[in-house]
Motif scaffolding. Structure first.
Motif, mmCIF file in Angstrom:
data_model
loop_
_atom_site.group_PDB
_atom_site.id
_atom_site.type_symbol
_atom_site.label_atom_id
_atom_site.label_comp_id
_atom_site.label_asym_id
_atom_site.label_seq_id
_atom_site.Cartn_x
_atom_site.Cartn_y
_atom_site.Cartn_z
ATOM 1 N N UNK A 99 0.806 -1.219 0.000
ATOM 2 C CA UNK A 99 0.000 0.000 0.000
ATOM 3 C C UNK A 99 0.841 1.271 0.000
ATOM 4 N N UNK A 100 2.132 1.156 0.290
ATOM 5 C CA UNK A 100 3.025 2.321 0.252
ATOM 6 C C UNK A 100 4.292 1.941 -0.489
ATOM 7 N N UNK A 101 4.595 2.659 -1.566
ATOM 8 C CA UNK A 101 5.853 2.499 -2.283
ATOM 9 C C UNK A 101 6.588 3.828 -2.233
ATOM 10 N N UNK A 102 7.821 3.805 -1.812
ATOM 11 C CA UNK A 102 8.541 5.069 -1.665
ATOM 12 C C UNK A 102 10.033 4.848 -1.788
ATOM 13 N N UNK A 103 10.783 5.919 -2.065
ATOM 14 C CA UNK A 103 12.239 5.806 -2.183
ATOM 15 C C UNK A 103 12.892 5.705 -0.811
ATOM 16 N N UNK A 104 14.156 5.329 -0.823
ATOM 17 C CA UNK A 104 14.882 5.156 0.430
ATOM 18 C C UNK A 104 14.876 6.431 1.268
ATOM 19 N N UNK A 105 14.897 7.583 0.620
ATOM 20 C CA UNK A 105 14.920 8.845 1.361
ATOM 21 C C UNK A 105 13.698 9.019 2.254
ATOM 22 N N UNK A 106 12.612 8.325 1.909
ATOM 23 C CA UNK A 106 11.371 8.444 2.678
ATOM 24 C C UNK A 106 11.182 7.274 3.635
ATOM 25 N N UNK A 107 12.270 6.598 3.997
ATOM 26 C CA UNK A 107 12.146 5.396 4.815
ATOM 27 C C UNK A 107 11.470 5.674 6.160
ATOM 28 N N UNK A 108 11.736 6.836 6.758
ATOM 29 C CA UNK A 108 11.105 7.122 8.049
ATOM 30 C C UNK A 108 9.600 7.340 7.909
ATOM 31 N N UNK A 109 9.170 7.909 6.796
ATOM 32 C CA UNK A 109 7.732 8.014 6.541
ATOM 33 C C UNK A 109 7.108 6.628 6.405
ATOM 34 N N UNK A 110 7.843 5.722 5.746
ATOM 35 C CA UNK A 110 7.344 4.359 5.590
ATOM 36 C C UNK A 110 7.227 3.659 6.939
ATOM 37 N N UNK A 111 8.220 3.864 7.796
ATOM 38 C CA UNK A 111 8.163 3.268 9.127
ATOM 39 C C UNK A 111 6.981 3.813 9.922
ATOM 40 N N UNK A 112 6.738 5.103 9.818
ATOM 41 C CA UNK A 112 5.602 5.705 10.520
ATOM 42 C C UNK A 112 4.281 5.136 10.026
ATOM 43 N N UNK A 113 4.182 4.891 8.721
ATOM 44 C CA UNK A 113 2.941 4.339 8.182
ATOM 45 C C UNK A 113 2.721 2.917 8.672
ATOM 46 N N UNK A 114 3.808 2.183 8.885
ATOM 47 C CA UNK A 114 3.676 0.831 9.430
ATOM 48 C C UNK A 114 3.257 0.885 10.891
ATOM 49 N N UNK A 115 3.869 1.773 11.651
ATOM 50 C CA UNK A 115 3.531 1.875 13.075
ATOM 51 C C UNK A 115 2.075 2.272 13.285
ATOM 52 N N UNK A 116 1.570 3.144 12.446
ATOM 53 C CA UNK A 116 0.213 3.641 12.619
ATOM 54 C C UNK A 116 -0.834 2.677 12.080
ATOM 55 N N UNK A 117 -0.400 1.671 11.352
ATOM 56 C CA UNK A 117 -1.334 0.733 10.769
ATOM 57 C C UNK A 117 -1.894 1.173 9.450
ATOM 58 N N UNK A 118 -1.365 2.255 8.882
ATOM 59 C CA UNK A 118 -1.886 2.760 7.596
ATOM 60 C C UNK A 118 -1.472 1.845 6.440
ATOM 61 N N UNK A 119 -0.379 1.139 6.582
ATOM 62 C CA UNK A 119 0.126 0.300 5.487
ATOM 63 C C UNK A 119 0.126 -1.165 5.887
ATOM 64 N N UNK A 120 -0.425 -2.025 5.040
ATOM 65 C CA UNK A 120 -0.277 -3.467 5.257
ATOM 66 C C UNK A 120 1.183 -3.851 5.048
ATOM 67 N N UNK A 121 1.774 -3.320 4.005
ATOM 68 C CA UNK A 121 3.195 -3.519 3.736
ATOM 69 C C UNK A 121 3.696 -2.297 2.989
ATOM 70 N N UNK A 122 4.749 -1.704 3.509
ATOM 71 C CA UNK A 122 5.401 -0.610 2.813
ATOM 72 C C UNK A 122 6.608 -1.170 2.092
#
Length: 360
Positions: A333-356
């Protein structure tokens, strides 16, 4: 090269750097250019100190890429091959492998997890579980690079490298869910959703998804759950959906805490199966009394990495995906570049992403 590093255990943010070097290449090793890496909850657990991992380290263990270089003695892959990363490849020679339980092989972990896989200036940097796929390149033992066909996209291959194999395998291999049975899955992130898909493929009649996050409950219904409830609604679902309110035939714990494991046990019928899939902490103890263990005859089934030959599981699950019986594309549900890795981690913590998924 670029990579994301956790400098100290307990920090919740990664530092993205561009001066990391992958080290250790030589005989029996492969150098892989990472193309996609999934963000697994185990990475978050290692960052928090729940799972043991020396720091500083590069997280990531669920990945795919392209072979850049092979060392002497490596013959099963060559430069240019598309591979997925097996974070715990079987050696084929230890007692576990010879017994047919290659998922329990510890050879790779013992030989690589405690050895720094990277260097930054004069500082040694580890890779999580001997991997560290939040980096543009990685050096691994040859067996960890598993060749796949070119029709398997990098992001799909990354998922199969850990989360999908773990969840599907728990239902299909470890629990061996029977057709027409009732199932509850506690925890509906990427691994939990894969467990739900596995139970559906096995022919379960009722699959109840349990998660505190509404978006994950909604997603679970799309992947095969027949009902989705919040944790405080599980007792009522048990009474309503199981004969006499006795509980479900199979309950999967996909969180990794003693509290959710106890909930799984309590909601399993007598004679049913409790399958422990979540990776928890060494100091978190599950309490069961000796009478209930004897009297209820509930089977407790831990499931590590899909519970059977992981290499064969990769092949089976890729075939299921090819046939259209396994939905993996919409899990990312989230595809992003390495530079946005912390945003991806936040989306996982919040439950917004099944898999980033980080794409390189």
């Amino acid at each position: 090269m670029r990579a994301a590093i956790l400098q100290e255990t307990g920090q919740d943010k990664l530092e993205v750097v561009d001066d990391l070097e992958a080290v250790g290449f030589g005989p029996g090793k492969v150098r892989v250019r990472i193309r996609a890496t999934g963000l697994c909850h185990s990475d978050l657990s290692a960052m928090a100190g729940v799972l043991p991992q020396p720091a500083p380290f590069v997280p990531g263990h669920e990945a795919s890429g392209e072979v850049a270089e092979v060392g002497e003695g490596v013959t099963h892959v060559r430069p240019g091959d598309r591979v997925l990363i097996c974070w715990n490849p079987p050696c084929g020679a230890c007692l576990s492998c010879r017994r047919g339980q290659s998922e329990l092989c510890l050879t790779a972990l013992f030989t690589s997890a405690g050895v720094p896989g990277f260097r930054r200036g004069g500082m040694e940097v580890f890779g999580f579980a001997g991997n560290g796929t939040f980096a543009e390149e990685i050096v691994l033992g040859g067996a960890a690079a598993v060749k796949i066909d070119d029709d398997v996209p990098y992001d799909i291959a990354a998922l199969i490298g850990c989360g999908v194999t773990t969840g599907l395998g728990a239902a299909i291999n470890t629990a061996q869910v029977e057709p027409g049975s009732s199932v509850a899955v506690i925890g509906c992130g990427g691994v939990g959703i894969s467990t739900i898909q596995g139970a559906r493929l096995c022919g379960a009649a009722r699959i109840v998804a349990v998660d505190p996050v509404a978006s994950r409950r909604e997603a679970a219904l799309r992947y095969g759950a027949t009902e989705a409830v919040a944790p405080d609604e599980l007792p009522a679902a048990k009474q309503r959906l199981s004969p006499g309110g006795e509980g479900f035939d199979y309950v999967f714990e996909v969180v990794g805490t003693s509290a959710t494991a106890r909930t799984a046990y309590d909601n399993t019928r007598r004679g049913g199966a409790v399958c422990i899939v979540g990776a928890g902490a060494t100091d978190d103890f599950l309490q069961l009394n000796m009478f209930e263990l004897f009297f209820d005859e509930k089977r407790i089934l831990p499931s590590l990495y899909g519970g059977t030959d992981v290499l064969r599981s990769y092949e089976k699950f890729i075939d299921l995906w090819r046939s259209g019986r396994l939905d993996l594309e919409s899990m990312i549900t989230h595809r992003m570049p390495l530079a946005a890795v912390n945003d991806a981690l936040d989306s996982m913590r919040s439950g917004e992403a099944l898999r980033a998924c980080i794409e390189f």
